[in-house]
Design a protein around this motif. Structure first.
Motif, PDB file in Angstrom:
ATOM      1  N   UNK A  25      39.551  52.435  41.647  1.00 21.77           N
ATOM      2  CA  UNK A  25      40.986  52.188  41.625  1.00 21.77           C
ATOM      3  C   UNK A  25      41.353  50.714  41.822  1.00 21.77           C
ATOM      4  N   UNK A  26      40.490  49.934  42.404  1.00 19.44           N
ATOM      5  CA  UNK A  26      40.791  48.504  42.560  1.00 19.44           C
ATOM      6  C   UNK A  26      40.810  47.768  41.223  1.00 19.44           C
ATOM      7  N   UNK A  27      40.411  48.443  40.141  1.00 18.56           N
ATOM      8  CA  UNK A  27      40.450  47.846  38.810  1.00 18.56           C
ATOM      9  C   UNK A  27      41.804  48.008  38.114  1.00 18.56           C
ATOM     10  N   UNK A  28      42.698  48.789  38.683  1.00 17.89           N
ATOM     11  CA  UNK A  28      43.969  49.111  38.024  1.00 17.89           C
ATOM     12  C   UNK A  28      44.715  47.885  37.510  1.00 17.89           C
ATOM     13  N   UNK A  29      44.938  46.908  38.355  1.00 19.27           N
ATOM     14  CA  UNK A  29      45.706  45.733  37.946  1.00 19.27           C
ATOM     15  C   UNK A  29      45.010  44.972  36.826  1.00 19.27           C
ATOM     16  N   UNK A  30      43.690  44.877  36.887  1.00 20.07           N
ATOM     17  CA  UNK A  30      42.935  44.147  35.866  1.00 20.07           C
ATOM     18  C   UNK A  30      42.989  44.825  34.500  1.00 20.07           C
TER      19      UNK A  30
END
Length: 158
Positions: free
Chosen positions: A46-51
């Protein structure tokens, strides 16, 4: 145009690291233009969402267990990709489908998504790819570069 090339996988599990190795090799072999973001996703979720949000094209490189011969390169696009996630294909898979689904729900999904998967020979604890998967790495990298070029972005070889 914004293209994200996402390499996922665990480099500590032999061929599971193919996606990460593909991103590294793409940066070495090609002059990556500003419109293309290379992202080492490792085993992130989920930490990839913004990217990944609102890109025109998301290209994913990963290890994929699809019951084929080790070293087989698989290419799936758009609506073909969710069918791949009906069975567990890689140790970190739980995160990537969740990320893609969340981007759809938030109306930030990539316009197009292409998945390049390589059938592993081994997922044993070891840093480094098996020889059969290592041999496919240049083919995978060239396929990613061709996908970028097909989207209209020049990506010259070094």
């Amino acid at each position: 145009m914004r293209i994200v090339v996402l390499g996922v996988g665990n480099i500590l599990l032999t061929d599971e690291g193919i996606g990460v190795r593909a991103i590294e090799e793409l940066g070495r072999r090609y002059q990556v233009p500003a419109e293309v973001d290379l992202l080492d996703g490792g085993t992130s979720a989920m930490e990839l969402l913004d990217d990944l949000a609102n890109c025109n094209l998301l290209i994913i490189a990963d290890c994929v267990r699809a019951g084929r011969a080790p070293g087989t390169l698989l290419r799936l696009k758009d609506e073909e990709i969710p069918a791949l996630f009906r069975t567990k294909l890689s140790p970190h898979q739980v995160g990537l489908p969740d990320v893609l689904a969340t981007l759809v729900i938030t109306h930030e999904a990539p316009e197009h998504t292409v998945l390049f998967g390589v059938e592993p020979e081994s997922l044993a604890t070891h840093m480094g790819l098996t020889p059969i998967v290592e041999a496919v790495l240049p083919v995978l990298v060239d396929a990613i570069a061709a996908e970028i070029a097909a989207a209209g972005i020049a990506i010259p070889a070094r």
